[in-house]
Motif scaffolding. Structure first.
Motif, PDB file in Angstrom:
ATOM      1  N   THR A 150       0.824  -1.210   0.000  1.00  0.00           N
ATOM      2  CA  THR A 150       0.000   0.000   0.000  1.00  0.00           C
ATOM      3  C   THR A 150       0.862   1.265   0.000  1.00  0.00           C
ATOM      4  O   THR A 150       1.752   1.420   0.831  1.00  0.00           O
ATOM      5  CB  THR A 150      -0.931   0.012   1.226  1.00  0.00           C
ATOM      6  N   HIS A 151       0.576   2.126  -0.972  1.00  0.00           N
ATOM      7  CA  HIS A 151       1.243   3.431  -1.123  1.00  0.00           C
ATOM      8  C   HIS A 151       2.752   3.283  -1.295  1.00  0.00           C
ATOM      9  O   HIS A 151       3.534   3.890  -0.571  1.00  0.00           O
ATOM     10  CB  HIS A 151       0.894   4.354   0.053  1.00  0.00           C
ATOM     11  N   LYS A 184      -4.299   0.302  -4.468  1.00  0.00           N
ATOM     12  CA  LYS A 184      -3.685   0.624  -3.178  1.00  0.00           C
ATOM     13  C   LYS A 184      -2.199   0.957  -3.291  1.00  0.00           C
ATOM     14  O   LYS A 184      -1.645   1.608  -2.414  1.00  0.00           O
ATOM     15  CB  LYS A 184      -3.883  -0.550  -2.206  1.00  0.00           C
ATOM     16  N   LEU A 185      -1.551   0.502  -4.360  1.00  0.00           N
ATOM     17  CA  LEU A 185      -0.136   0.790  -4.568  1.00  0.00           C
ATOM     18  C   LEU A 185       0.143   2.271  -4.752  1.00  0.00           C
ATOM     19  O   LEU A 185       1.198   2.781  -4.392  1.00  0.00           O
ATOM     20  CB  LEU A 185       0.353   0.111  -5.857  1.00  0.00           C
ATOM     21  N   ILE A 209      -6.304   9.087  -2.784  1.00  0.00           N
ATOM     22  CA  ILE A 209      -4.938   8.696  -3.113  1.00  0.00           C
ATOM     23  C   ILE A 209      -3.991   9.706  -2.467  1.00  0.00           C
ATOM     24  O   ILE A 209      -4.202  10.914  -2.589  1.00  0.00           O
ATOM     25  CB  ILE A 209      -4.707   8.706  -4.640  1.00  0.00           C
ATOM     26  N   PRO A 210      -2.935   9.267  -1.794  1.00  0.00           N
ATOM     27  CA  PRO A 210      -1.967  10.218  -1.226  1.00  0.00           C
ATOM     28  C   PRO A 210      -1.250  11.005  -2.323  1.00  0.00           C
ATOM     29  O   PRO A 210      -0.945  10.463  -3.389  1.00  0.00           O
ATOM     30  CB  PRO A 210      -0.975   9.324  -0.477  1.00  0.00           C
ATOM     31  N   TRP A 238      -2.949  12.118   3.161  1.00  0.00           N
ATOM     32  CA  TRP A 238      -2.222  11.020   3.807  1.00  0.00           C
ATOM     33  C   TRP A 238      -2.922  10.501   5.070  1.00  0.00           C
ATOM     34  O   TRP A 238      -2.401   9.592   5.724  1.00  0.00           O
ATOM     35  CB  TRP A 238      -0.812  11.481   4.163  1.00  0.00           C
ATOM     36  N   ILE A 239      -4.064  11.034   5.401  1.00  0.00           N
ATOM     37  CA  ILE A 239      -4.728  10.692   6.660  1.00  0.00           C
ATOM     38  C   ILE A 239      -4.990   9.189   6.782  1.00  0.00           C
ATOM     39  O   ILE A 239      -4.832   8.601   7.857  1.00  0.00           O
ATOM     40  CB  ILE A 239      -6.045  11.489   6.810  1.00  0.00           C
ATOM     41  N   ASP A 240      -5.377   8.539   5.699  1.00  0.00           N
ATOM     42  CA  ASP A 240      -5.714   7.113   5.750  1.00  0.00           C
ATOM     43  C   ASP A 240      -4.527   6.199   5.456  1.00  0.00           C
ATOM     44  O   ASP A 240      -4.692   4.979   5.346  1.00  0.00           O
ATOM     45  CB  ASP A 240      -6.849   6.803   4.763  1.00  0.00           C
TER      46      ASP A 240
END
Length: 322
Positions: A150-151, A184-185, A209-210, A238-240
Motif C-alpha cells: 500500500t502506497h 492501493k499501490l 490517493i496520497p 495522507w490521513i488514511d
C-alpha cells in the motif's frame, strides 16, 4: 516540531560496483539463441541486482538512511510482452525475502517510481493494460519481500492527449477498471509539464490517493496559488495511510535547463520548504532526486549541520526550530 527524514533514489555514487539496475536488452536476449540459456542469464543478472540492492540497504543503515527508492529494473525484461510465460519470481524468492526482511528489521521505508510509460489515463487500451501489468510486477515484488504494497508506487497523472481536462477525468474513469490491490499501490505526484498541484489534489481527494508533492515540479508548472496555501490539503491526503507524508526535493540544473535535476540540492530552497511545512504533520519523508544520489544527501546533511535552526536527530534526519 516535524521530523524531516532524508532519502535518495535507487543507486549510490559512494558504494562502488553496486548497481541494482544491470540489464539486458531484448535484442541481446534473442542473440543468445537458446531461450533457456538466455533466461538463466536474466536470472543471474536479477540475483546480482538484488544482491547489490541489499548492499545498498546496508550502506544506508551505516548512515542512518531509512528512506530509499528501489530500482524498478531489478528484474530485466520481467514485463516484456514476448516473455509472458517466464515465471520471473522463480528462483529469487529467498533473495527478495532477505531484502524485505532487512528493510523491515531496520525500519526502512522502501518504494518505487515506475517509468513514465505507466500511464493510467491513456485512451489506448493496450497502453492502459500494459501499465497495469507493470504495476502488478511492482506489487508482486513487494509482496514477495514481505512489504505491505500500500502506497509504494509514485505515478504522474499521465498525458494531456490534446485535451487536459478530458484526460484528467479519464484518469478518474479508468480508476474503476484497476484491481483494488493495484489501486492501493498508487501515490500521485504533480509533474513539471502537464498536471499541477491543484490538478493532482482534485484527483487525489476524489479517489483517496496520497499526494507526493514535488516542489521542483511545482516551480516549473503551477497555477496561481502558492503551494503553502494548499499544503494542508496535501497533508490530508495522507490521513488514511500508515506511512508518513512524502515529498520530492530536487533543484534546477540552471535557468535555461530549469526542469532538469541538478547534481546537488540547493539548501536554501529546501529549507524554505522545511520552514513553511514545519509543524504541519509529525513526519515528512523527503526524497532527494539529484544526479549525485547519496552524494547529494551527504552534502545536504553537511550544510544542514551548520544551520542554527537545524537539530539533527540521526545522521539523515532532523528537526527545525525557530
Amino acid at each position: 516540531m516535524t521530523l524531516f527524514r532524508l532519502g535518495y533514489v535507487a543507486m549510490s555514487v559512494e558504494l562502488k560496483n553496486a548497481s541494482p539496475s544491470q540489464t539486458m536488452s531484448y535484442k541481446r536476449f534473442q542473440e543468445i539463441g537458446d531461450p533457456e540459456v538466455a533466461i538463466r542469464r536474466l536470472e543471474r543478472i536479477t540475483k546480482s541486482n538484488i544482491h547489490n540492492c541489499l548492499r545498498l540497504l546496508k550502506h544506508n543503515k551505516a548512515h542512518d538512511i531509512e528512506f530509499f527508492r528501489l530500482s524498478s529494473r531489478l528484474i530485466p525484461l520481467a514485463t516484456h510482452e514476448d516473455l509472458i510465460e517466464w515465471d520471473y519470481l522463480s528462483g529469487i524468492n529467498e533473495d527478495l525475502i532477505k531484502l524485505g526482511s532487512f528493510a523491515e528489521a531496520n525500519e526502512m521505508r522502501l518504494d518505487f517510481h515506475p517509468d513514465h510509460f505507466v500511464v493510467l489515463n491513456s485512451p489506448t487500451k493496450e497502453i492502459f493494460n500494459s501499465s497495469i501489468k507493470v504495476l502488478k510486477y511492482h506489487y508482486l515484488l513487494l509482496k514477495q519481500m514481505g512489504i505491505n504494497p500500500t502506497h509504494r508506487c509514485v505515478l504522474h497523472l499521465g498525458g494531456r492527449y490534446k485535451d487536459k481536462e478530458k484526460s484528467l477525468e479519464r484518469f478518474i474513469d479508468n480508476w474503476s477498471l484497476i484491481p483494488s490491490e493495484i489501486q492501493k499501490l498508487v501515490m500521485i505526484e504533480n509533474d513539471d509539464t502537464s498536471y499541477t498541484l491543484e490538478n493532482c489534489l482534485y484527483v487525489c481527494e476524489k479517489l483517496n490517493i496520497p499526494l507526493v508533492f514535488d516542489i521542483h515540479h511545482h516551480l516549473a508548472n503551477h497555477d496561481e496559488t502558492e503551494w503553502e496555501i494548499q499544503w494542508e490539503r496535501v497533508v490530508n491526503t495522507w490521513i488514511d495511510s500508515d506511512l508518513p507524508v512524502k515529498m520530492h526535493i530536487s533543484s534546477p540544473k540552471s535557468e535555461s535547463a530549469f526542469k532538469s535535476h541538478a547534481d546537488f540540492i540547493d539548501v536554501d530552497m529546501f529549507l524554505d520548504f522545511v520552514n513553511k511545512a514545519n509543524g504541519s504533520t509529525e513526519q515528512i519523508d523527503c526524497m532527494i532526486e539529484a544526479k549525485q544520489k547519496d552524494g547529494a544527501l551527504f552534502q545536504l546533511v553537511d550544510e544542514l549541520k551548520g544551520h542554527p535552526n537545524v537539530v539533527m536527530e540521526t545522521a539523515s534526519s532532523f528537526r527545525w526550530k525557530k
